[in-house]
Design a protein around this motif. Structure first.
Motif, PDB file in Angstrom:
ATOM      1  N   GLN A 335     -25.873 -11.091  11.792  1.00 13.95           N
ATOM      2  CA  GLN A 335     -24.983 -10.274  12.611  1.00 13.95           C
ATOM      3  C   GLN A 335     -24.061  -9.417  11.744  1.00 13.95           C
ATOM      4  OE1 GLN A 335     -25.160  -9.904  15.970  1.00 13.95           O
ATOM      5  NE2 GLN A 335     -27.002 -11.183  15.747  1.00 13.95           N
ATOM      6  N   LEU A 336     -23.577 -10.008  10.626  1.00 16.71           N
ATOM      7  CA  LEU A 336     -22.726  -9.247   9.718  1.00 16.71           C
ATOM      8  C   LEU A 336     -23.501  -8.103   9.083  1.00 16.71           C
ATOM      9  CD1 LEU A 336     -20.027  -8.906   8.297  1.00 16.71           C
ATOM     10  CD2 LEU A 336     -20.803 -10.543   6.557  1.00 16.71           C
ATOM     11  N   ARG A 337     -24.762  -8.333   8.748  1.00 17.31           N
ATOM     12  CA  ARG A 337     -25.590  -7.267   8.179  1.00 17.31           C
ATOM     13  C   ARG A 337     -25.768  -6.127   9.170  1.00 17.31           C
ATOM     14  NH1 ARG A 337     -30.344  -9.767   4.359  1.00 17.31           N
ATOM     15  NH2 ARG A 337     -29.127 -11.418   3.384  1.00 17.31           N
ATOM     16  N   LEU A 338     -26.002  -6.471  10.429  1.00 15.16           N
ATOM     17  CA  LEU A 338     -26.187  -5.438  11.453  1.00 15.16           C
ATOM     18  C   LEU A 338     -24.903  -4.623  11.645  1.00 15.16           C
ATOM     19  CD1 LEU A 338     -28.268  -7.435  14.100  1.00 15.16           C
ATOM     20  CD2 LEU A 338     -29.093  -5.754  12.441  1.00 15.16           C
ATOM     21  N   ILE A 339     -23.749  -5.302  11.562  1.00 10.95           N
ATOM     22  CA  ILE A 339     -22.474  -4.593  11.680  1.00 10.95           C
ATOM     23  C   ILE A 339     -22.301  -3.618  10.519  1.00 10.95           C
ATOM     24  CG2 ILE A 339     -19.967  -4.891  11.572  1.00 10.95           C
ATOM     25  CD1 ILE A 339     -20.355  -7.550  13.072  1.00 10.95           C
ATOM     26  N   ASN A 340     -22.607  -4.079   9.310  1.00  8.81           N
ATOM     27  CA  ASN A 340     -22.483  -3.214   8.127  1.00  8.81           C
ATOM     28  C   ASN A 340     -23.433  -2.020   8.212  1.00  8.81           C
ATOM     29  OD1 ASN A 340     -20.473  -4.724   6.867  1.00  8.81           O
ATOM     30  ND2 ASN A 340     -21.941  -6.050   5.840  1.00  8.81           N
ATOM     31  N   GLN A 341     -24.639  -2.259   8.726  1.00  8.23           N
ATOM     32  CA  GLN A 341     -25.600  -1.164   8.848  1.00  8.23           C
ATOM     33  C   GLN A 341     -25.145  -0.140   9.883  1.00  8.23           C
ATOM     34  OE1 GLN A 341     -29.641  -2.616   9.377  1.00  8.23           O
ATOM     35  NE2 GLN A 341     -29.389  -4.120   7.724  1.00  8.23           N
ATOM     36  N   ALA A 342     -24.470  -0.606  10.924  1.00  7.96           N
ATOM     37  CA  ALA A 342     -23.935   0.315  11.923  1.00  7.96           C
ATOM     38  C   ALA A 342     -22.844   1.196  11.303  1.00  7.96           C
ATOM     39  CB  ALA A 342     -23.381  -0.469  13.109  1.00  7.96           C
ATOM     40  N   LYS A 343     -22.011   0.597  10.450  1.00 11.52           N
ATOM     41  CA  LYS A 343     -20.981   1.378   9.748  1.00 11.52           C
ATOM     42  C   LYS A 343     -21.620   2.416   8.828  1.00 11.52           C
ATOM     43  CE  LYS A 343     -17.557  -2.392   9.628  1.00 11.52           C
ATOM     44  NZ  LYS A 343     -16.820  -3.310   8.723  1.00 11.52           N
ATOM     45  N   LEU A 344     -22.664   1.986   8.112  1.00 10.36           N
ATOM     46  CA  LEU A 344     -23.341   2.909   7.202  1.00 10.36           C
ATOM     47  C   LEU A 344     -23.987   4.060   7.958  1.00 10.36           C
ATOM     48  CD1 LEU A 344     -25.031   0.376   4.755  1.00 10.36           C
ATOM     49  CD2 LEU A 344     -23.397   2.154   4.111  1.00 10.36           C
ATOM     50  N   ARG A 345     -24.517   3.746   9.128  1.00 10.38           N
ATOM     51  CA  ARG A 345     -25.184   4.792   9.913  1.00 10.38           C
ATOM     52  C   ARG A 345     -24.206   5.910  10.251  1.00 10.38           C
ATOM     53  NH1 ARG A 345     -26.941   1.583  13.335  1.00 10.38           N
ATOM     54  NH2 ARG A 345     -28.889   1.098  12.245  1.00 10.38           N
ATOM     55  N   GLY A 346     -22.998   5.534  10.624  1.00 10.76           N
ATOM     56  CA  GLY A 346     -21.993   6.541  10.923  1.00 10.76           C
ATOM     57  C   GLY A 346     -21.564   7.312   9.685  1.00 10.76           C
ATOM     58  N   TYR A 347     -21.407   6.614   8.569  1.00  7.04           N
ATOM     59  CA  TYR A 347     -20.967   7.253   7.330  1.00  7.04           C
ATOM     60  C   TYR A 347     -22.013   8.213   6.791  1.00  7.04           C
ATOM     61  CZ  TYR A 347     -19.421   7.647   2.438  1.00  7.04           C
ATOM     62  OH  TYR A 347     -19.022   8.128   1.222  1.00  7.04           O
ATOM     63  N   LEU A 348     -23.298   7.825   6.884  1.00  4.67           N
ATOM     64  CA  LEU A 348     -24.376   8.615   6.300  1.00  4.67           C
ATOM     65  C   LEU A 348     -24.912   9.699   7.230  1.00  4.67           C
ATOM     66  CD1 LEU A 348     -26.321   5.669   4.617  1.00  4.67           C
ATOM     67  CD2 LEU A 348     -24.987   7.428   3.441  1.00  4.67           C
ATOM     68  N   ALA A 349     -24.412   9.741   8.457  1.00  3.44           N
ATOM     69  CA  ALA A 349     -24.897  10.737   9.414  1.00  3.44           C
ATOM     70  C   ALA A 349     -24.697  12.156   8.893  1.00  3.44           C
ATOM     71  CB  ALA A 349     -24.184  10.555  10.760  1.00  3.44           C
ATOM     72  N   SER A 350     -23.630  12.369   8.146  1.00  2.18           N
ATOM     73  CA  SER A 350     -23.353  13.697   7.590  1.00  2.18           C
ATOM     74  C   SER A 350     -23.683  13.783   6.105  1.00  2.18           C
ATOM     75  CB  SER A 350     -21.868  14.039   7.799  1.00  2.18           C
ATOM     76  OG  SER A 350     -21.035  13.078   7.156  1.00  2.18           O
ATOM     77  N   ARG A 351     -24.389  12.778   5.584  1.00  2.11           N
ATOM     78  CA  ARG A 351     -24.732  12.738   4.154  1.00  2.11           C
ATOM     79  C   ARG A 351     -26.224  12.425   4.002  1.00  2.11           C
ATOM     80  NH1 ARG A 351     -19.740  10.588   5.065  1.00  2.11           N
ATOM     81  NH2 ARG A 351     -18.014  11.255   3.674  1.00  2.11           N
ATOM     82  N   PRO A 352     -27.075  13.399   4.254  1.00  4.51           N
ATOM     83  CA  PRO A 352     -28.529  13.151   4.239  1.00  4.51           C
ATOM     84  C   PRO A 352     -29.073  12.754   2.875  1.00  4.51           C
ATOM     85  CG  PRO A 352     -28.072  15.494   4.397  1.00  4.51           C
ATOM     86  CD  PRO A 352     -26.768  14.799   4.596  1.00  4.51           C
ATOM     87  N   ILE A 353     -28.344  13.051   1.789  1.00  2.00           N
ATOM     88  CA  ILE A 353     -28.815  12.644   0.463  1.00  2.00           C
ATOM     89  C   ILE A 353     -27.963  11.499  -0.096  1.00  2.00           C
ATOM     90  CG2 ILE A 353     -29.838  14.880  -0.097  1.00  2.00           C
ATOM     91  CD1 ILE A 353     -27.377  15.472  -1.806  1.00  2.00           C
ATOM     92  N   GLY A 354     -27.181  10.847   0.764  1.00  2.00           N
ATOM     93  CA  GLY A 354     -26.466   9.642   0.388  1.00  2.00           C
ATOM     94  C   GLY A 354     -25.226   9.880  -0.451  1.00  2.00           C
ATOM     95  N   GLY A 355     -24.714   8.770  -0.984  1.00  2.00           N
ATOM     96  CA  GLY A 355     -23.492   8.831  -1.772  1.00  2.00           C
ATOM     97  C   GLY A 355     -23.715   8.917  -3.255  1.00  2.00           C
ATOM     98  N   GLY A 356     -24.974   8.941  -3.689  1.00  2.00           N
ATOM     99  CA  GLY A 356     -25.283   9.031  -5.111  1.00  2.00           C
ATOM    100  C   GLY A 356     -25.714   7.698  -5.689  1.00  2.00           C
ATOM    101  N   ILE A 357     -26.691   7.725  -6.572  1.00  2.00           N
ATOM    102  CA  ILE A 357     -27.180   6.501  -7.217  1.00  2.00           C
ATOM    103  C   ILE A 357     -26.056   5.882  -8.043  1.00  2.00           C
ATOM    104  CG2 ILE A 357     -28.782   5.593  -8.951  1.00  2.00           C
ATOM    105  CD1 ILE A 357     -30.818   7.657  -8.005  1.00  2.00           C
TER     106      ILE A 357
END
Length: 478
Positions: A335-357
């Motif tokens: 459940q915690l993983r799913l919550i974190n993935q939901a947060k990432l989905r919102g953060y990455l919605a405007s970052r199609p190439i991510g935050g950088g390696i």
């Protein structure tokens, strides 16, 4: 014979060298003395590797097992960079020797290298990602993401071209894994030594002691990596022991080693390791061309999962209990993983190439502490790629992995039954299991699993080429 000027010069040189060495040892103390003692061995090793560059790959394989564990005992800087050093030495040795050897593989009719180079080009472009906070983080993190993949696969294709190389790698892999299991058994039954206790006290106890039980980690980076690695080699060894073409000693050797490593997997308390074994076993059944075995094996797998999912059989056993929680959709960890993935989905919605390696996980915490990606737990390898390289990078990366599995699967299907095919199918199944388990853990980005997988890709490429496996089949069948 009288003393000549030459004798005096020789004697003076020896005395001068002795003084210099004495000063060096006095200043550097124990490390200085150790350096002097090790110097002849280092020179001998370099001579050997330039004569036989494949020694560099064997060294990388061996070091990949122990480098994390050694780091707990010796404050010797970034020991992981030793892998890079040995790969570069092997690359240089092959470069200078390559003038008289076989040409390097090109991309003509080579979808494997094309896929790797496309992913490599994308990773190079990530250096310029405007979201990245640290270029230094990219340097460290990209090694596990792309550098090792390119170097090990290409060097493996060039240097490991006979079945003897394959057999040697399998034996080194299994023996090192059995040593890891023995080390893990010592941790479980005897207890942790003071260096391991210090490592636990640095923040790792919360993930390695659950319900009062130790999750064994041996000399690997953590229990999750240890369990997955043991499941990986345990599965391969068991599959090798099932081959109808191997002799009795061959089957017994791998059967004992495989069972021992699977027991090592069970004491790690790692739920994701179960998916390495089960995913790999299903791939093996699919590649076996034995539909009766496929049906029986599939029914056995369904019964096993059903036992874990719908019954309480073996609930008092800690290892079985841990595996059972991996199938519980209400498990707090899931459940915690799913919550974190939901947060990432919102953060990455405007970052199609991510935050950088290098912007997330360990390297993110080190080089860009406090940032969103640095403080968000990723867990999954694919989620890590998604966070750092964006949805575009995730598609490229998964596309590369699918290219591997589809291409090698089609090539293996055409090979008639023989011992070599059984070895390759075992490696293929193990790789499939790892890729399945990467959905829950960052297995592929850690030693020694990444080295083992990249060597697997090399062997699958070399021995599924028509000109190689036809000759090998004639050899193994006669």
């Amino acid at each position: 014979m009288g003393v000549t000027t030459k004798h005096i010069l020789y004697l003076s040189g020896i005395i001068f060298a002795g003084i210099i060495l004495g000063i060096f040892v006095a200043k550097a103390q124990i490390m200085g003395a150790a350096t002097i003692i090790a110097l002849p061995f280092v020179i001998g090793y370099l001579i050997a590797i330039f004569r036989n560059p494949v020694l560099g790959l064997y060294t990388v394989l061996v070091f990949s097992f122990f480098v994390n564990g050694v780091g707990r005992y010796a404050n010797a800087g970034p020991l992981g960079l030793s892998i890079d050093v040995f790969l570069v030495i092997a690359l240089l040795a092959e470069f200078f020797k390559g003038f008289e050897g076989d040409p390097w593989p090109d991309m003509k009719r080579n979808p494997i290298l094309i896929a790797i180079y496309v992913w490599g080009a994308y990773c190079m472009l990530e250096f310029f990602n405007p979201e990245a906070r640290s270029k230094e983080a990219w340097f460290y993190a990209m090694r596990a993401v792309i550098l090792y993949l390119i170097l090990i696969v290409v060097l493996g294709i060039v240097l490991m071209r006979t079945e003897k190389h394959l057999d040697r790698v399998l034996k080194i892999w299994m023996i090192a894994s059995c040593i890891a299991t023995l080390w893990g058994a010592r941790q479980l039954f005897v207890g942790l030594d003071r260096w391991e206790q210090a490592w636990m006290g640095s923040g790792n106890a919360t993930t390695h002691i659950l319900f009062g039980k130790l999750r064994v980690f041996s000399f690997y980076s953590d229990a999750g990596q240890y369990g997955a690695a043991m499941g990986h080699i345990g599965l391969i060894c068991i599959l090798l022991s099932l081959s109808p073409f191997g002799n009795r000693n061959f089957k017994l050797f791998y059967l004992i080693g495989g069972l021992f490593c699977l027991w090592g997997m069970s004491i790690s308390g790692t739920r994701g390791a179960l998916f390495v074994v089960m995913g790999g076993f299903m791939a093996y059944l699919g590649m076996s061309k034995n539909y009766k075995m496929l049906v029986i094996g599939g029914m056995a797998a369904v019964m096993f999962f059903g036992m874990l999912k719908f019954t309480k059989i073996g609930q008092s056993n800690y290892q079985i209990n841990r595996m059972r929680t991996g199938l519980d959709p209400n498990d707090p960890s899931l459940q915690l993983r799913l919550i974190n993935q939901a947060k990432l989905r919102g953060y990455l919605a405007s970052r199609p190439i991510g935050g950088g390696i290098g912007s997330a996980g360990f390297w993110g915490t080190r080089f860009s502490p406090g940032t969103f990606l640095a403080v968000t737990a990723l867990d999954s390898w694919y989620v890590k790629i998604w966070a750092e390289c964006g949805v575009v990078g995730l598609y490229v990366h998964v596309g590369m992995l699918l290219t591997f599995m589809i291409y090698f699967g089609l090539r293996l299907w055409k090979i008639p039954p023989c011992l070599l095919r059984d070895k390759l199918v075992s490696l293929y199944s193990g790789m499939f299991g790892i890729l399945v388990a990467c959905y829950g853990n960052q297995i592929l980005g850690q030693l020694p699993t990444n080295v083992a997988i990249y060597l697997t890709i090399s062997f699958l490429y070399v021995f599924t080429k028509d000109e190689y496996y036809e000759q090998a089949i004639d050899t193994t069948n006669h």
